[in-house]
Design a protein around this motif. Structure first.
Motif, PDB file in Angstrom:
ATOM      1  N   ALA A  33       0.917  -1.318   0.105  1.00 48.89           N
ATOM      2  CA  ALA A  33      -0.002   0.024   0.079  1.00 48.89           C
ATOM      3  C   ALA A  33       0.876   1.303   0.024  1.00 48.89           C
ATOM      4  N   PRO A  34       0.966   2.086  -0.967  1.00 52.09           N
ATOM      5  CA  PRO A  34       1.745   3.113  -1.175  1.00 52.09           C
ATOM      6  C   PRO A  34       0.982   4.458  -0.664  1.00 52.09           C
ATOM      7  N   ALA A  35      -0.146   4.273  -0.331  1.00 55.75           N
ATOM      8  CA  ALA A  35      -1.003   5.261   0.416  1.00 55.75           C
ATOM      9  C   ALA A  35      -2.219   4.746   1.100  1.00 55.75           C
ATOM     10  N   LEU A  36      -2.716   5.684   2.052  1.00 54.46           N
ATOM     11  CA  LEU A  36      -3.793   5.168   2.997  1.00 54.46           C
ATOM     12  C   LEU A  36      -4.989   4.475   2.082  1.00 54.46           C
ATOM     13  N   GLN A  37      -5.280   5.238   0.879  1.00 54.49           N
ATOM     14  CA  GLN A  37      -6.569   4.540   0.124  1.00 54.49           C
ATOM     15  C   GLN A  37      -6.274   3.263  -0.425  1.00 54.49           C
ATOM     16  N   GLU A  82       6.896   1.204   0.786  1.00 55.84           N
ATOM     17  CA  GLU A  82       5.318   1.122   1.126  1.00 55.84           C
ATOM     18  C   GLU A  82       4.700   0.377   2.468  1.00 55.84           C
ATOM     19  N   LEU A  83       3.588   0.338   2.722  1.00 53.97           N
ATOM     20  CA  LEU A  83       3.166  -0.511   4.097  1.00 53.97           C
ATOM     21  C   LEU A  83       2.988  -1.969   3.224  1.00 53.97           C
ATOM     22  N   ASN A  84       3.936  -3.075   3.499  1.00 54.60           N
ATOM     23  CA  ASN A  84       3.449  -4.350   2.729  1.00 54.60           C
ATOM     24  C   ASN A  84       2.665  -5.352   3.799  1.00 54.60           C
ATOM     25  N   TYR A  85       1.698  -5.863   3.106  1.00 53.25           N
ATOM     26  CA  TYR A  85       0.536  -6.492   3.983  1.00 53.25           C
ATOM     27  C   TYR A  85       0.975  -8.101   3.894  1.00 53.25           C
ATOM     28  N   PRO A 100       7.750   1.079   6.035  1.00 57.94           N
ATOM     29  CA  PRO A 100       9.036   1.781   5.577  1.00 57.94           C
ATOM     30  C   PRO A 100       9.914   2.413   6.950  1.00 57.94           C
ATOM     31  N   GLY A 101      11.008   2.462   6.681  1.00 56.04           N
ATOM     32  CA  GLY A 101      11.746   2.894   8.012  1.00 56.04           C
ATOM     33  C   GLY A 101      11.781   4.421   8.237  1.00 56.04           C
ATOM     34  N   LYS A 113       9.508  12.653   3.636  1.00 52.45           N
ATOM     35  CA  LYS A 113       8.072  13.452   3.929  1.00 52.45           C
ATOM     36  C   LYS A 113       7.045  12.319   3.600  1.00 52.45           C
ATOM     37  N   LYS A 114       6.742  11.595   2.376  1.00 52.85           N
ATOM     38  CA  LYS A 114       5.656  10.850   2.010  1.00 52.85           C
ATOM     39  C   LYS A 114       5.862   9.770   3.047  1.00 52.85           C
TER      40      LYS A 114
END
Ligand SMILES: Nc1nc2c(ncn2[C@@H]2O[C@H](COP(=O)(O)OP(=O)(O)OP(=O)(O)O)[C@@H](O)[C@H]2O)c(=O)[nH]1
Ligand SMILES: [Mg+2]
Length: 220
Positions: A33-37, A82-85, A100-101, A113-114
């Motif tokens: 997931a590269p972004a919350l959506q 990204e957030l990897n699930y 991500p660290g 920042k992202k």
């Protein structure tokens, strides 16, 4: 080392056995997931892995699941962006999230920042997040950038537990001292679990204990 060599004293042996079975059973990459959506629907408990870049988050995930290539690791900090699930269990029991660290100075500022916004928004807003594992390199102990992160978690009332990584790189006497110092500091943080787990993904140290701790966080 066998999977049951390093259970914490007082650990529930039935939970430890359930954890061992779950982590040796089906575990599947779900999505990045590269972004919350892009987060999956919040229907299952989640356990997140956080910590400075290169601290060993992805390696620890691989050690826990006993699968080398599950999460991508790298000698270059900033590998995970990204957030990897990962889905644990069939039927699904809970999800692991490789993040991500933080504290990675060499990445371009807008990239940093992202990640920071993504990680902070995720941690603050995610109802199904049961616990965050905050990884700290055994050679360095807590740094100011880690302390800032812990304070953010305290403020957001996100339950977390500190995990020391790369214990194989430190002499036993130094490791005992850093463990004690880190626990002393953890006890001052309202949202922190008071006990710190010592691990080495390389040597398998603390892995069974951490599996049980993850399941405990899911089940409580
Ligand atoms: N000696 C030793 N090295 C380790 C251990 N865990 C990780 N490493 C090494 O540390 C480096 C970084 O590991 P990663 O697992 O990619 O770290 P990360 O925290 O996921 O890094 P980012 O995704 O960039 O934030 C790699 O070269 C790993 O091989 C460990 O337990 N012992
Ligand atoms: Mg990583």
């Amino acid at each position: 080392m066998s999977d049951r060599d390093d259970l914490a004293p007082g650990a529930d042996p039935e939970r430890a056995e359930r954890a061992r079975k779950l982590f040796s059973g089906p575990i599947n990459f779900l999505k990045s997931a590269p972004a919350l959506q892009h987060l999956p629907n919040p229907t299952m408990p989640e356990i997140a892995f956080a910590g400075r870049s290169n601290v060993g988050k992805s390696s620890l995930l691989n050690a826990l699941t006993n699968r080398n290539g599950l999460a991508r690791t790298s000698v270059t900090p900033g590998r995970t962006q990204e957030l990897n699930y990962f889905d644990v269990g069939e039927p699904l029991v809970f999800r692991l999230v490789d993040m991500p660290g933080y504290g990675f100075a060499k990445a371009p500022k807008d990239v940093v920042k992202k990640w920071r916004f993504l990680v902070n928004d995720y941690l603050r807003g995610r109802q199904v997040l049961k616990r965050t594992l905050v990884l700290i390199d055994s050679r360095h102990g807590l740094k100011d950038v880690d302390r800032e992160f812990l304070e953010m978690l305290d403020t957001a009332a996100v339950s977390y537990r500190i995990v020391l990584t790369k214990a194989d790189k430190v002499k036993a006497s130094d490791l005992a001292a850093i463990h004690a110092a880190t626990e002393a500091e953890a006890r001052k943080h309202p949202a922190a679990h008071p006990e710190v787990i010592v691990t080495s993904s390389e040597k398998g140290l603390g892995i069974a204990e951490l599996r049980t701790a993850v399941l405990e966080a899911v089940e409580v």
